[in-house]
Scaffold this active site. Structure first.
Site, mmCIF file in Angstrom:
data_model
loop_
_atom_site.group_PDB
_atom_site.id
_atom_site.type_symbol
_atom_site.label_atom_id
_atom_site.label_comp_id
_atom_site.label_asym_id
_atom_site.label_seq_id
_atom_site.Cartn_x
_atom_site.Cartn_y
_atom_site.Cartn_z
ATOM 1 N N GLU A 119 0.808 -1.220 0.000
ATOM 2 C CA GLU A 119 0.000 0.000 0.000
ATOM 3 C C GLU A 119 0.843 1.272 0.000
ATOM 4 O O GLU A 119 0.640 2.152 -0.834
ATOM 5 C CB GLU A 119 -0.944 0.003 1.214
ATOM 6 C CG GLU A 119 -1.761 1.291 1.261
ATOM 7 C CD GLU A 119 -2.840 1.318 2.324
ATOM 8 O OE1 GLU A 119 -2.807 0.475 3.245
ATOM 9 O OE2 GLU A 119 -3.709 2.193 2.233
ATOM 10 N N ASP A 160 -0.972 -5.070 2.923
ATOM 11 C CA ASP A 160 -1.493 -3.867 3.582
ATOM 12 C C ASP A 160 -0.940 -3.884 5.010
ATOM 13 O O ASP A 160 -1.330 -4.724 5.820
ATOM 14 C CB ASP A 160 -3.029 -3.903 3.601
ATOM 15 C CG ASP A 160 -3.605 -2.561 4.060
ATOM 16 O OD1 ASP A 160 -2.846 -1.759 4.647
ATOM 17 O OD2 ASP A 160 -4.802 -2.331 3.830
ATOM 18 N N ILE A 201 -1.285 -1.798 7.577
ATOM 19 C CA ILE A 201 -2.375 -1.589 8.551
ATOM 20 C C ILE A 201 -3.657 -1.408 7.756
ATOM 21 O O ILE A 201 -3.839 -0.385 7.088
ATOM 22 C CB ILE A 201 -2.158 -0.331 9.434
ATOM 23 C CG1 ILE A 201 -0.828 -0.378 10.171
ATOM 24 C CG2 ILE A 201 -3.323 -0.192 10.426
ATOM 25 C CD1 ILE A 201 -0.580 0.821 11.094
ATOM 26 N N ASP A 202 -4.533 -2.380 7.804
ATOM 27 C CA ASP A 202 -5.855 -2.163 7.212
ATOM 28 C C ASP A 202 -6.748 -1.675 8.340
ATOM 29 O O ASP A 202 -6.886 -2.337 9.380
ATOM 30 C CB ASP A 202 -6.435 -3.427 6.574
ATOM 31 C CG ASP A 202 -7.721 -3.078 5.841
ATOM 32 O OD1 ASP A 202 -7.662 -2.251 4.911
ATOM 33 O OD2 ASP A 202 -8.779 -3.577 6.226
ATOM 34 N N THR A 238 -6.467 2.010 8.887
ATOM 35 C CA THR A 238 -5.586 3.076 9.390
ATOM 36 C C THR A 238 -6.387 4.159 10.124
ATOM 37 O O THR A 238 -5.948 4.674 11.155
ATOM 38 C CB THR A 238 -4.772 3.699 8.226
ATOM 39 O OG1 THR A 238 -4.003 2.659 7.639
ATOM 40 C CG2 THR A 238 -3.841 4.792 8.707
ATOM 41 N N ASP A 257 -6.336 -4.526 0.269
ATOM 42 C CA ASP A 257 -7.386 -4.724 1.283
ATOM 43 C C ASP A 257 -8.056 -6.081 1.090
ATOM 44 O O ASP A 257 -8.707 -6.603 1.996
ATOM 45 C CB ASP A 257 -8.495 -3.660 1.142
ATOM 46 C CG ASP A 257 -7.982 -2.239 1.288
ATOM 47 O OD1 ASP A 257 -7.151 -2.013 2.180
ATOM 48 O OD2 ASP A 257 -8.408 -1.364 0.509
HETATM 49 C C1 IPD Z 1 -9.094 1.129 3.978
HETATM 50 C C2 IPD Z 1 -10.017 0.462 4.959
HETATM 51 C C3 IPD Z 1 -11.385 1.106 4.869
HETATM 52 C C4 IPD Z 1 -11.950 1.040 3.466
HETATM 53 C C5 IPD Z 1 -10.979 1.624 2.465
HETATM 54 C C6 IPD Z 1 -9.643 0.934 2.595
HETATM 55 P P1 IPD Z 1 -6.545 1.274 4.824
HETATM 56 O O1 IPD Z 1 -7.809 0.546 4.044
HETATM 57 O O2 IPD Z 1 -10.128 -0.898 4.719
HETATM 58 O O3 IPD Z 1 -12.280 0.462 5.706
HETATM 59 O O4 IPD Z 1 -13.148 1.766 3.400
HETATM 60 O O5 IPD Z 1 -11.496 1.434 1.168
HETATM 61 O O6 IPD Z 1 -8.726 1.433 1.633
HETATM 62 O O7 IPD Z 1 -6.326 2.575 4.102
HETATM 63 O O8 IPD Z 1 -6.971 1.458 6.225
HETATM 64 O O9 IPD Z 1 -5.469 0.297 4.604
#
Ligand code: IPD
Length: 282
Positions: A77, A97, A99-100, A102, A227
Protein backbone atom coordinates in the site's frame (compact mmCIF):
# COMPACT_ATOMS: atom_id res chain seq x y z
CA UNK A 1 -0.09 -26.71 15.32
CA UNK A 2 0.69 -24.64 12.26
CA UNK A 3 -1.35 -21.41 11.86
CA UNK A 4 -3.27 -22.90 8.95
CA UNK A 5 -4.27 -25.89 11.09
CA UNK A 6 -3.31 -28.39 8.40
CA UNK A 7 -0.44 -30.52 7.17
CA UNK A 8 2.38 -28.96 5.21
CA UNK A 9 3.10 -30.01 1.61
CA UNK A 10 2.55 -27.09 -0.78
CA UNK A 11 5.48 -25.48 -2.63
CA UNK A 12 4.61 -22.21 -0.91
CA UNK A 13 4.77 -23.51 2.69
CA UNK A 14 7.92 -21.56 3.46
CA UNK A 15 6.32 -18.36 2.19
CA UNK A 16 3.17 -19.00 4.19
CA UNK A 17 5.12 -19.57 7.43
CA UNK A 18 7.13 -16.38 6.79
CA UNK A 19 3.88 -14.43 6.32
CA UNK A 20 2.47 -15.78 9.60
CA UNK A 21 5.63 -14.86 11.55
CA UNK A 22 5.78 -11.37 10.06
CA UNK A 23 2.07 -10.67 10.55
CA UNK A 24 2.47 -11.54 14.24
CA UNK A 25 5.61 -9.37 14.57
CA UNK A 26 3.91 -6.46 12.81
CA UNK A 27 0.83 -6.92 14.99
CA UNK A 28 2.88 -6.39 18.14
CA UNK A 29 4.31 -3.13 16.78
CA UNK A 30 0.86 -1.90 15.73
CA UNK A 31 -0.94 -2.73 18.96
CA UNK A 32 1.80 -1.00 20.99
CA UNK A 33 1.62 2.09 18.73
CA UNK A 34 -2.21 2.18 18.86
CA UNK A 35 -2.31 4.07 22.15
CA UNK A 36 0.70 6.31 21.46
CA UNK A 37 0.80 9.74 19.77
CA UNK A 38 0.85 9.47 15.97
CA UNK A 39 1.94 11.68 13.10
CA UNK A 40 -0.92 11.48 10.62
CA UNK A 41 -0.82 12.56 6.96
CA UNK A 42 -3.41 12.35 4.20
CA UNK A 43 -3.06 10.68 0.79
CA UNK A 44 -5.76 10.79 -1.92
CA UNK A 45 -8.40 12.53 0.25
CA UNK A 46 -8.93 13.92 3.74
CA UNK A 47 -10.28 10.50 4.75
CA UNK A 48 -7.36 8.52 3.31
CA UNK A 49 -4.82 8.46 6.16
CA UNK A 50 -1.29 7.21 6.72
CA UNK A 51 0.94 7.21 9.80
CA UNK A 52 4.62 6.53 10.41
CA UNK A 53 3.60 3.09 11.75
CA UNK A 54 2.03 2.11 8.38
CA UNK A 55 5.36 2.89 6.69
CA UNK A 56 7.52 1.28 9.37
CA UNK A 57 5.52 -1.95 9.38
CA UNK A 58 5.43 -2.12 5.58
CA UNK A 59 9.21 -1.60 5.41
CA UNK A 60 9.74 -4.35 7.98
CA UNK A 61 7.52 -6.87 6.18
CA UNK A 62 8.83 -6.13 2.69
CA UNK A 63 12.52 -6.03 3.65
CA UNK A 64 12.30 -9.33 5.57
CA UNK A 65 10.45 -11.06 2.72
CA UNK A 66 12.84 -9.65 0.12
CA UNK A 67 15.77 -11.11 2.07
CA UNK A 68 14.15 -14.56 2.11
CA UNK A 69 12.63 -14.50 -1.38
CA UNK A 70 14.76 -12.16 -3.49
CA UNK A 71 13.13 -13.04 -6.83
CA UNK A 72 9.56 -12.30 -5.67
CA UNK A 73 7.61 -9.15 -6.54
CA UNK A 74 5.71 -6.88 -4.16
CA UNK A 75 2.57 -4.77 -4.24
CA UNK A 76 2.34 -2.84 -0.99
CA UNK A 77 0.00 0.00 0.00
CA UNK A 78 2.47 2.68 1.08
CA UNK A 79 5.03 1.97 -1.66
CA UNK A 80 2.21 2.28 -4.21
CA UNK A 81 1.12 5.58 -2.65
CA UNK A 82 4.74 6.73 -3.05
CA UNK A 83 4.64 5.92 -6.79
CA UNK A 84 5.64 2.23 -7.09
CA UNK A 85 3.93 0.32 -9.91
CA UNK A 86 0.89 -1.72 -8.89
CA UNK A 87 1.05 -4.58 -11.35
CA UNK A 88 0.10 -8.21 -10.88
CA UNK A 89 2.28 -10.33 -13.20
CA UNK A 90 2.66 -14.11 -13.39
CA UNK A 91 5.63 -13.95 -10.95
CA UNK A 92 5.16 -14.88 -7.29
CA UNK A 93 3.80 -11.63 -5.82
CA UNK A 94 3.19 -10.50 -2.25
CA UNK A 95 0.23 -8.14 -1.79
CA UNK A 96 0.54 -6.28 1.49
CA UNK A 97 -1.49 -3.87 3.58
CA UNK A 98 0.61 -3.03 6.66
CA UNK A 99 -2.38 -1.59 8.55
CA UNK A 100 -5.86 -2.16 7.21
CA UNK A 101 -8.05 0.19 9.18
CA UNK A 102 -5.59 3.08 9.39
CA UNK A 103 -8.40 5.51 10.29
CA UNK A 104 -9.40 3.16 13.14
CA UNK A 105 -5.73 3.01 14.19
CA UNK A 106 -5.50 6.82 14.26
CA UNK A 107 -8.59 7.00 16.50
CA UNK A 108 -7.58 4.02 18.68
CA UNK A 109 -10.64 2.12 17.46
CA UNK A 110 -9.45 -1.46 17.85
CA UNK A 111 -10.35 -3.03 14.47
CA UNK A 112 -6.93 -2.92 12.82
CA UNK A 113 -5.21 -5.69 10.93
CA UNK A 114 -2.10 -6.64 9.00
CA UNK A 115 -2.94 -8.24 5.66
CA UNK A 116 -0.49 -10.35 3.63
CA UNK A 117 -1.67 -12.06 0.45
CA UNK A 118 0.38 -14.09 -2.03
CA UNK A 119 -0.36 -14.78 -5.69
CA UNK A 120 1.36 -16.92 -8.32
CA UNK A 121 0.37 -16.81 -12.01
CA UNK A 122 -2.17 -14.15 -10.92
CA UNK A 123 -3.92 -16.75 -8.76
CA UNK A 124 -4.20 -16.12 -5.00
CA UNK A 125 -2.36 -18.91 -3.16
CA UNK A 126 -2.69 -17.91 0.49
CA UNK A 127 -3.74 -15.10 2.79
CA UNK A 128 -2.79 -14.15 6.33
CA UNK A 129 -4.72 -11.49 8.26
CA UNK A 130 -3.79 -10.62 11.82
CA UNK A 131 -6.24 -8.68 14.02
CA UNK A 132 -3.55 -6.88 15.99
CA UNK A 133 -5.52 -5.98 19.11
CA UNK A 134 -7.54 -9.15 19.59
CA UNK A 135 -4.62 -11.33 18.48
CA UNK A 136 -6.74 -13.28 16.02
CA UNK A 137 -4.72 -14.83 13.22
CA UNK A 138 -6.87 -15.64 10.18
CA UNK A 139 -5.21 -17.67 7.48
CA UNK A 140 -5.97 -19.82 4.46
CA UNK A 141 -4.08 -21.65 1.76
CA UNK A 142 -5.75 -22.54 -1.50
CA UNK A 143 -7.29 -25.99 -1.16
CA UNK A 144 -6.54 -26.35 2.57
CA UNK A 145 -9.39 -24.55 4.36
CA UNK A 146 -9.56 -21.31 6.35
CA UNK A 147 -8.67 -20.99 10.01
CA UNK A 148 -8.66 -18.49 12.86
CA UNK A 149 -6.19 -19.29 15.64
CA UNK A 150 -6.27 -22.91 14.51
CA UNK A 151 -10.07 -23.22 14.38
CA UNK A 152 -11.62 -23.96 10.99
CA UNK A 153 -13.91 -21.25 9.56
CA UNK A 154 -17.14 -21.68 7.63
CA UNK A 155 -19.34 -19.04 6.04
CA UNK A 156 -23.06 -18.81 6.78
CA UNK A 157 -25.45 -20.66 4.47
CA UNK A 158 -28.00 -17.82 4.39
CA UNK A 159 -29.71 -17.24 1.02
CA UNK A 160 -32.50 -14.83 2.01
CA UNK A 161 -31.69 -11.11 1.91
CA UNK A 162 -34.45 -10.42 4.43
CA UNK A 163 -32.51 -12.46 7.00
CA UNK A 164 -29.05 -11.10 6.17
CA UNK A 165 -26.55 -9.08 8.15
CA UNK A 166 -24.35 -7.23 5.67
CA UNK A 167 -21.03 -5.43 6.05
CA UNK A 168 -19.76 -2.67 3.81
CA UNK A 169 -17.15 0.11 3.90
CA UNK A 170 -17.41 3.77 3.00
CA UNK A 171 -14.21 4.21 0.93
CA UNK A 172 -12.20 7.39 0.56
CA UNK A 173 -14.34 9.50 -1.86
CA UNK A 174 -16.69 11.93 -0.12
CA UNK A 175 -18.14 14.04 -2.95
CA UNK A 176 -21.94 14.46 -2.92
CA UNK A 177 -22.56 12.23 -5.97
CA UNK A 178 -20.54 9.35 -4.47
CA UNK A 179 -22.23 9.71 -1.08
CA UNK A 180 -25.65 9.66 -2.73
CA UNK A 181 -24.84 6.36 -4.46
CA UNK A 182 -23.24 4.93 -1.32
CA UNK A 183 -26.23 5.74 0.88
CA UNK A 184 -28.64 4.70 -1.91
CA UNK A 185 -27.02 1.24 -1.96
CA UNK A 186 -27.43 0.87 1.80
CA UNK A 187 -31.02 2.05 1.48
CA UNK A 188 -31.80 -0.58 -1.18
CA UNK A 189 -30.55 -3.36 1.08
CA UNK A 190 -32.50 -2.02 4.06
CA UNK A 191 -35.63 -1.67 1.91
CA UNK A 192 -35.12 -5.34 0.96
CA UNK A 193 -35.44 -5.87 4.74
CA UNK A 194 -31.86 -6.96 5.46
CA UNK A 195 -31.46 -7.32 9.23
CA UNK A 196 -28.72 -4.69 9.21
CA UNK A 197 -25.87 -3.00 7.35
CA UNK A 198 -22.63 -2.45 9.32
CA UNK A 199 -19.41 -0.49 8.75
CA UNK A 200 -16.36 -1.40 10.88
CA UNK A 201 -13.55 0.53 9.15
CA UNK A 202 -11.50 -2.39 7.85
CA UNK A 203 -12.35 -4.14 4.58
CA UNK A 204 -9.99 -6.99 5.41
CA UNK A 205 -11.56 -7.70 8.79
CA UNK A 206 -15.06 -7.34 7.32
CA UNK A 207 -14.20 -10.19 4.94
CA UNK A 208 -12.80 -12.23 7.84
CA UNK A 209 -16.11 -11.79 9.69
CA UNK A 210 -17.82 -13.11 6.57
CA UNK A 211 -15.45 -16.10 6.50
CA UNK A 212 -16.29 -16.80 10.15
CA UNK A 213 -20.05 -16.82 9.42
CA UNK A 214 -20.64 -13.73 11.60
CA UNK A 215 -22.23 -11.86 8.67
CA UNK A 216 -23.85 -13.09 5.47
CA UNK A 217 -22.46 -10.70 2.86
CA UNK A 218 -19.99 -7.91 2.22
CA UNK A 219 -19.68 -5.40 -0.61
CA UNK A 220 -17.62 -2.34 -1.35
CA UNK A 221 -16.66 0.09 -4.09
CA UNK A 222 -13.30 1.86 -3.64
CA UNK A 223 -11.20 -0.70 -1.77
CA UNK A 224 -7.74 -1.68 -3.04
CA UNK A 225 -6.13 -4.97 -4.02
CA UNK A 226 -4.13 -5.01 -0.75
CA UNK A 227 -7.39 -4.72 1.28
CA UNK A 228 -8.79 -7.70 -0.57
CA UNK A 229 -6.07 -10.18 -1.57
CA UNK A 230 -5.42 -12.10 1.65
CA UNK A 231 -9.03 -12.08 2.86
CA UNK A 232 -10.32 -13.33 -0.51
CA UNK A 233 -8.47 -16.63 -0.01
CA UNK A 234 -9.83 -16.83 3.54
CA UNK A 235 -13.46 -16.32 2.41
CA UNK A 236 -13.14 -18.78 -0.47
CA UNK A 237 -11.53 -21.43 1.71
CA UNK A 238 -14.33 -20.96 4.25
CA UNK A 239 -16.75 -21.90 1.46
CA UNK A 240 -17.77 -18.40 0.38
CA UNK A 241 -18.06 -16.50 -2.89
CA UNK A 242 -15.95 -13.44 -3.78
CA UNK A 243 -16.93 -11.85 -7.08
CA UNK A 244 -17.22 -8.66 -9.09
CA UNK A 245 -20.18 -6.36 -8.39
CA UNK A 246 -21.42 -7.10 -11.95
CA UNK A 247 -21.74 -10.78 -11.02
CA UNK A 248 -18.64 -11.78 -13.04
CA UNK A 249 -15.33 -13.12 -11.72
CA UNK A 250 -13.39 -11.03 -9.22
CA UNK A 251 -10.92 -8.59 -10.73
CA UNK A 252 -8.46 -7.82 -7.92
CA UNK A 253 -7.50 -4.47 -9.44
CA UNK A 254 -11.03 -3.21 -10.14
CA UNK A 255 -11.63 -1.72 -6.67
CA UNK A 256 -15.04 -3.32 -6.24
CA UNK A 257 -16.31 -6.53 -4.73
CA UNK A 258 -19.31 -8.50 -3.53
CA UNK A 259 -18.72 -11.44 -1.23
CA UNK A 260 -21.18 -13.74 0.50
CA UNK A 261 -21.61 -17.12 2.11
CA UNK A 262 -23.71 -18.37 -0.80
CA UNK A 263 -23.88 -17.64 -4.54
CA UNK A 264 -27.58 -16.73 -4.16
CA UNK A 265 -26.83 -14.12 -1.49
CA UNK A 266 -23.94 -12.68 -3.51
CA UNK A 267 -26.19 -12.34 -6.58
CA UNK A 268 -29.02 -10.70 -4.60
CA UNK A 269 -26.64 -8.15 -3.05
CA UNK A 270 -24.96 -7.42 -6.41
CA UNK A 271 -28.37 -6.86 -8.05
CA UNK A 272 -29.30 -4.29 -5.39
CA UNK A 273 -26.21 -2.13 -6.01
CA UNK A 274 -25.64 0.93 -8.19
CA UNK A 275 -21.99 1.09 -9.30
CA UNK A 276 -19.66 3.73 -7.87
CA UNK A 277 -16.67 4.35 -10.11
CA UNK A 278 -13.10 4.41 -8.82
CA UNK A 279 -9.85 4.47 -10.78
CA UNK A 280 -8.35 0.97 -11.09
CA UNK A 281 -5.32 -0.02 -9.01
CA UNK A 282 -3.22 -1.00 -12.06
C1 IPD B 1 -9.09 1.13 3.98
C2 IPD B 1 -10.02 0.46 4.96
C3 IPD B 1 -11.39 1.11 4.87
C4 IPD B 1 -11.95 1.04 3.47
C5 IPD B 1 -10.98 1.62 2.47
C6 IPD B 1 -9.64 0.93 2.59
P1 IPD B 1 -6.55 1.27 4.82
O1 IPD B 1 -7.81 0.55 4.04
O2 IPD B 1 -10.13 -0.90 4.72
O3 IPD B 1 -12.28 0.46 5.71
O4 IPD B 1 -13.15 1.77 3.40
O5 IPD B 1 -11.50 1.43 1.17
O6 IPD B 1 -8.73 1.43 1.63
O7 IPD B 1 -6.33 2.57 4.10
O8 IPD B 1 -6.97 1.46 6.22
O9 IPD B 1 -5.47 0.30 4.60
Amino acid sequence: MKAGGQQAGSPWDECFEAAVQLARRAGQIISKALTEEKRVSTKTSAADLVTETDRLVEDLIVSELRKQFPSHRFIAEEATAAGAKCELTTSPTWIIDPIDGTCNFVHRFPDVAVSIGFAVHRELEFGVVHHCVEERLYSARRGHGAFCNGQQLWVSGETDLSRALILTEIGSKRDPATLKLLLGNMEQLLLAKAHGVRVIGSSTLALCHLAAGAVDAYYQFGLHCWDLAAATVIVREAGGIVMDTTGGPLDLMSRRVVAAGTQKMATLVAQALQPISYERDD
